[in-house]
Design a protein around this motif. Structure first.
Motif, mmCIF file in Angstrom:
data_model
loop_
_atom_site.group_PDB
_atom_site.id
_atom_site.type_symbol
_atom_site.label_atom_id
_atom_site.label_comp_id
_atom_site.label_asym_id
_atom_site.label_seq_id
_atom_site.Cartn_x
_atom_site.Cartn_y
_atom_site.Cartn_z
ATOM 1 N N SER A 50 0.683 -1.132 -0.020
ATOM 2 C CA SER A 50 -0.049 -0.056 -0.059
ATOM 3 C C SER A 50 0.889 1.201 0.049
ATOM 4 C CB SER A 50 -0.817 -0.081 1.170
ATOM 5 O OG SER A 50 -0.411 -0.842 2.160
ATOM 6 N N PRO A 51 1.212 1.586 -1.011
ATOM 7 C CA PRO A 51 2.269 2.693 -1.351
ATOM 8 C C PRO A 51 1.504 4.084 -0.971
ATOM 9 C CG PRO A 51 1.613 1.954 -3.367
ATOM 10 C CD PRO A 51 0.896 0.954 -2.340
ATOM 11 N N VAL A 52 2.506 4.972 -0.471
ATOM 12 C CA VAL A 52 1.912 6.503 -0.131
ATOM 13 C C VAL A 52 1.888 6.891 -1.453
ATOM 14 C CG1 VAL A 52 3.013 8.380 0.718
ATOM 15 C CG2 VAL A 52 3.197 6.400 1.957
ATOM 16 N N LYS A 53 0.681 7.887 -1.703
ATOM 17 C CA LYS A 53 0.529 8.570 -2.704
ATOM 18 C C LYS A 53 1.782 9.649 -2.752
ATOM 19 C CE LYS A 53 -4.355 7.947 -3.660
ATOM 20 N NZ LYS A 53 -4.788 7.277 -2.357
ATOM 21 N N THR A 54 2.437 9.743 -3.828
ATOM 22 C CA THR A 54 3.614 10.810 -4.122
ATOM 23 C C THR A 54 3.179 12.015 -4.560
ATOM 24 O OG1 THR A 54 4.457 9.718 -6.179
ATOM 25 C CG2 THR A 54 5.037 8.611 -4.227
ATOM 26 N N GLY A 55 2.269 12.054 -5.516
ATOM 27 C CA GLY A 55 2.138 13.158 -6.288
ATOM 28 C C GLY A 55 3.056 13.338 -7.463
ATOM 29 N N ALA A 56 3.615 12.402 -7.838
ATOM 30 C CA ALA A 56 4.353 12.085 -9.154
ATOM 31 C C ALA A 56 3.529 12.309 -10.344
ATOM 32 C CB ALA A 56 5.328 11.054 -9.147
ATOM 33 N N THR A 57 2.433 11.768 -10.378
ATOM 34 C CA THR A 57 1.536 11.749 -11.706
ATOM 35 C C THR A 57 0.587 12.631 -11.663
ATOM 36 O OG1 THR A 57 0.498 9.600 -10.912
ATOM 37 C CG2 THR A 57 2.536 9.207 -11.866
ATOM 38 N N VAL A 58 -0.213 12.673 -12.975
ATOM 39 C CA VAL A 58 -1.305 13.529 -12.981
ATOM 40 C C VAL A 58 -2.266 12.628 -13.681
ATOM 41 C CG1 VAL A 58 -0.140 15.696 -12.818
ATOM 42 C CG2 VAL A 58 -0.368 14.471 -15.118
ATOM 43 N N MET A 59 -2.184 11.321 -14.052
ATOM 44 C CA MET A 59 -3.267 10.489 -14.797
ATOM 45 C C MET A 59 -3.606 9.420 -13.940
ATOM 46 S SD MET A 59 -1.545 10.381 -18.521
ATOM 47 C CE MET A 59 -2.262 8.693 -18.916
ATOM 48 N N GLU A 60 -4.790 9.377 -13.607
ATOM 49 C CA GLU A 60 -5.532 8.133 -12.950
ATOM 50 C C GLU A 60 -5.359 6.858 -13.953
ATOM 51 O OE1 GLU A 60 -6.267 7.759 -9.802
ATOM 52 O OE2 GLU A 60 -5.980 9.770 -9.268
ATOM 53 N N ILE A 61 -4.925 5.825 -13.488
ATOM 54 C CA ILE A 61 -4.659 4.819 -14.385
ATOM 55 C C ILE A 61 -5.129 3.338 -13.352
ATOM 56 C CG2 ILE A 61 -2.999 3.034 -15.594
ATOM 57 C CD1 ILE A 61 -1.469 5.622 -16.211
ATOM 58 N N ALA A 62 -6.037 2.438 -13.818
ATOM 59 C CA ALA A 62 -6.618 1.730 -13.172
ATOM 60 C C ALA A 62 -5.483 0.331 -13.117
ATOM 61 C CB ALA A 62 -7.681 1.059 -13.851
ATOM 62 N N ALA A 63 -5.348 -0.317 -12.010
ATOM 63 C CA ALA A 63 -4.085 -1.039 -11.656
ATOM 64 C C ALA A 63 -4.332 -2.365 -12.334
ATOM 65 C CB ALA A 63 -3.970 -1.299 -10.266
ATOM 66 N N GLU A 64 -3.426 -2.933 -12.807
ATOM 67 C CA GLU A 64 -3.513 -4.329 -13.589
ATOM 68 C C GLU A 64 -3.561 -5.101 -12.490
ATOM 69 O OE1 GLU A 64 -3.011 -4.812 -17.035
ATOM 70 O OE2 GLU A 64 -3.488 -2.582 -17.276
ATOM 71 N N GLY A 65 -3.827 -6.648 -12.718
ATOM 72 C CA GLY A 65 -3.453 -7.547 -11.747
ATOM 73 C C GLY A 65 -1.831 -8.213 -12.166
ATOM 74 N N GLY A 66 -1.686 -9.020 -11.590
ATOM 75 C CA GLY A 66 -0.255 -9.790 -11.850
ATOM 76 C C GLY A 66 0.785 -9.034 -11.821
ATOM 77 N N ASP A 67 2.001 -9.083 -12.484
ATOM 78 C CA ASP A 67 3.274 -8.540 -12.555
ATOM 79 C C ASP A 67 3.483 -8.111 -13.869
ATOM 80 O OD1 ASP A 67 3.765 -8.990 -9.838
ATOM 81 O OD2 ASP A 67 4.548 -10.884 -10.216
ATOM 82 N N PRO A 68 4.161 -7.031 -13.984
ATOM 83 C CA PRO A 68 4.928 -6.582 -15.473
ATOM 84 C C PRO A 68 5.374 -7.631 -15.968
ATOM 85 C CG PRO A 68 5.733 -5.154 -13.683
ATOM 86 C CD PRO A 68 4.643 -6.241 -12.970
ATOM 87 N N ALA A 69 5.069 -7.769 -17.258
ATOM 88 C CA ALA A 69 5.709 -9.144 -18.060
ATOM 89 C C ALA A 69 7.373 -9.196 -18.193
ATOM 90 C CB ALA A 69 5.053 -9.274 -19.232
ATOM 91 N N VAL A 70 7.687 -7.929 -18.166
ATOM 92 C CA VAL A 70 9.233 -7.827 -18.400
ATOM 93 C C VAL A 70 10.000 -8.191 -17.044
ATOM 94 C CG1 VAL A 70 8.910 -6.125 -20.135
ATOM 95 C CG2 VAL A 70 9.041 -5.422 -17.781
ATOM 96 N N PHE A 71 9.342 -8.296 -15.823
ATOM 97 C CA PHE A 71 10.308 -8.569 -14.825
ATOM 98 C C PHE A 71 9.792 -10.039 -14.160
ATOM 99 C CE2 PHE A 71 10.182 -3.858 -14.615
ATOM 100 C CZ PHE A 71 11.575 -3.739 -14.665
ATOM 101 N N ALA A 72 10.875 -10.628 -13.461
ATOM 102 C CA ALA A 72 10.506 -11.520 -12.433
ATOM 103 C C ALA A 72 10.270 -10.632 -11.251
ATOM 104 C CB ALA A 72 11.599 -12.664 -12.366
#
Ligand code: MIG
Length: 662
Positions: free
Chosen positions: A9-31
């Motif tokens: 549960s990350p702290v909201k940092t204010g880095a981004t300005v767009m709301e993006i829905a979270a994906e399930g699973g992990d990014p395919a590029v990483f283990a």
């Protein structure tokens, strides 16, 4: 295409300005591994390059070293460092598979980019939002990322002039000596910076009345000559009874508190001090309002310092250390004890344990500082920017910070902290520019001439010959080092030539800057982002500057010039002040002789560049344009034409001008 993955549960940092829905699973590029920290790893192909990390040590290609997102004030900037003043946790892996990834985590983030194993990348974080960005090529990915994080800060036009700074200007007389020094040598000047000595005993938002009896008058007199005074503001507020900023902050509970709920006292320049809780919305608003006394004195620009935040010592740890030291009184110390005793004092500064001992009251609840450490400089700067907007909504202010996190690029610029008068730091300055741009920081620059140590005339001239291209162009040095105002040296004509170039190219610099800010582009790009050839992929000491120009500054002592690689035919421009010569050079390697009193750069084929006549400050430029060109047919250029002061809301300020070949 951007995909978001949430870990913990990350702290909201204010880095981004767009709301993006979270994906399930992990990014395919990483283990991905979950343990005490999250770890993201992938293989690196033989030819993969890794770009990004903003303000960091080492190469444009970041491969081969370990880096850390952990904002740190340490003025010895060597290759062995892993963290500087800022955390910009965005990288792009470029090769067999090209993707960007942003680890939005305000605590410690570690990057092992081919360090432990040459063929592997691994990143570890605390709870984080992770954004995976894919696109057609590296430029598309970066553009997408810039859309995610929002538009970059645009300073007023005068902030693109040349500025002089030094830690040690003590009084109005000192300031006037510098102003007259520049004027008498017929050298331009747009800004003069006030370091901590203007304050009354280092108290933020105060002015020492004996040394600066009339700051408002001084600011007005200088402004009439086209010169702005730009004072520093430090993060911590002196803990002193009777000092209104401190008393009000305590009364309203606006300082960071310890576990018991008392203000956490740290030692910085003013001695015992308290840290404004800039992560708390009310406290942030209140801290921003404090800038008002200086704004009311006609000040239009600020630099925010010590906002990692730096802690020379915490009250508690210092007391404990002194007690411990006195317990050795009269006893014989074995070498190990002696070393531990010394270390107990040197280890007081920025002690990681102190960052676990104070808290922020945020909308997201009470958070221990350690988890949001990297946001402090961002929110200090945001507090000022938000207040400026309220104070004078029709005006742009100059604002830049030492510490930052992605997101702060919407509110101000950065300078890259305490470099040294070392030749290697010219190159480091150059290498940081594209990575800072990738992360949204367009208004940036290094202390020209070097902050620590003694500069030389040649080092300063060569460094200025890079600085003429950087949006923030400031000569700054530490207390006690050799005086490095340009007029202190011998060859004044050389300084006139080099500083003059800044004003000559200003219409281009300004237009490119504004366009890049509005469109989420980079002002400085590695050659690899533009040219496909194998050589360009590895050039670490040349950059594209805007759309029309390539730069290749000299960064070695006693050099006659340097080798420059031209990925295509280009026009070499040798410039001194407002005059220049041109020569067409073929694609390939060339040894370019570069006298110290000259600035060289290269115009790309099919491109034009608006230039002006030099002046002694931005406001006194006459507005007449000339064009450098390397074209065969009429070519359009987007010129930024605005008043240089009012907020830029959109592209109306860009005018398409068609230049005829000559
Ligand atoms: O502990 O204000 O990076 O630019 O001159 C040093 C004094 C505090 C650090 C800044 C530097 C500034 C200096 N400051």
């Amino acid at each position: 295409m951007i995909k978001k993955y949430v870990y913990g549960s990350p702290v909201k940092t204010g880095a981004t300005v767009m709301e993006i829905a979270a994906e399930g699973g992990d990014p395919a590029v990483f283990a991905v591994e979950r343990g005490e920290r999250y770890s993201f790893s992938c293989a690196l192909g033989e030819k993969d390059r890794v770009y990004g990390l903003g303000e960091q040590v080492r190469g444009i290609n970041k491969r081969g070293w370990k880096y850390e997102g952990w904002n740190t004030d340490d003025p010895i900037i060597t290759e062995g460092r892993t963290a500087l003043y800022a955390s910009h946790n965005f990288i792009v892996v470029c090769g067999a598979r090209t993707f960007g990834v942003f680890f939005d985590c305000a605590g410690r983030v570690q990057f092992d980019i081919g360090y432990t194993r040459r063929d592997a990348l691994s990143v570890t974080t605390e709870d984080a939002d992770v954004y995976l960005i894919e696109g057609e090529d590296i430029n598309a990915i970066i553009h997408e990322f810039r859309t995610l994080i929002g538009r970059s800060y645009i300073p007023p036009r005068w902030a693109f002039g040349y500025g002089q700074s030094r830690w040690g200007y003590q009084s109005e007389e000192d300031i006037m000596e510098v102003v007259e020094g520049y004027a008498n040598s017929d050298l331009p000047l747009d800004m003069i910076y006030l370091d901590i000595d203007y304050m009354e005993r280092f108290k933020d938002f105060t002015v020492d009345r004996t040394r600066f009896p009339d700051l408002k008058g001084l600011a007005a007199r200088l402004k009439a000559r086209g010169i702005r005074l730009v004072p520093i503001i430090d993060a911590a507020v002196k803990a002193e009874p009777g000092y209104s900023v401190f008393e009000e902050g305590v009364a309203r509970g606006y300082f960071c508190k310890d576990a018991a709920g008392d203000p956490f006292i740290v030692g910085v320049w003013p001695g015992d001090s308290a840290l404004p809780d800039v992560l708390n919305e009310d406290a942030r608003r209140w801290f921003g309002e404090q800038y008002r006394v200086l704004l009311d004195s006609g000040i239009e620009g600020f630099w925010n310092d010590m906002n990692e935040p730096t802690i020379f010592y915490s009250r508690r740890r210092l007391e404990h250390t002194i007690d411990n030291a006195s317990s050795w009184q009269g006893k014989s110390l074995a070498l190990g004890d002696y070393n531990r005793l010394i270390a107990s004092f040197t280890g007081l500064q920025n002690n990681p344990l102190d960052y676990k001992e104070f808290y922020h009251e945020t909308e997201q609840g009470r958070i221990v500082h350690e988890r949001v450490h990297n946001l402090y400089g961002y929110y200090m700067t945001r507090s000022a920017a938000e207040y400026f907007e309220e104070y004078a909504p029709e005006k742009r202010f100059l604002l830049f910070s030492r510490s930052s996190y992605i997101g702060m690029h919407r509110y101000g610029g950065v300078w890259t902290g305490d470099n040294a008068s070392w030749w290697s730091h010219i190159l480091l300055n150059l290498k940081m520019l594209p990575s800072l741009n990738m992360c949204g920081f367009l208004y940036c620059g290094a202390d020209l001439g070097g902050f620590g140590g003694d500069t030389t005339e040649e080092l300063l001239l060569r460094w200025l010959a890079l600085g003429v291209f950087t949006p923030l162009m400031r000569n700054h040095a530490t207390n006690g080092s050799r005086l490095q105002e340009c007029y202190r040296f011998t060859d004044m004509q050389a300084f006139r030539n080099v500083l003059g170039v800044r004003y000559t190219i200003l219409p281009y610099l300004y237009s490119e800057f504004v366009r890049c800010a509005l469109r989420g582009e980079m002002l400085f790009r590695p050659l690899a982002f533009v040219y496909d050839d194998e050589r360009s992929a590895h050039v670490e000491d040349q950059l594209l500057f805007g759309d029309s120009v390539m730069i290749a500054p000299v960064y070695e002592e006693n050099a006659m010039g340097r080798y420059v690689y031209l990925p295509e035919e280009m026009k070499l421009i040798r410039m001194k002040g407002g005059s220049y010569t041109e020569e067409i050079l073929s694609c390939g390697d060339h040894f370019i002789e570069v006298p110290v009193d000259e600035v060289v750069f290269f115009l790309r084929p099919g491109k034009v560049m608006p230039i002006a006549a030099p002046a002694d400050c931005v406001e006194r430029m006459d507005g007449a344009l000339r064009w450098l060109q390397f074209i065969q047919q009429p070519t359009a250029y987007e010129l930024c034409e605005d008043d240089g002061i009012s907020p830029i809301r959109g592209e109306e300020c860009l005018r398409r001008v068609v230049v005829e070949p000559q």
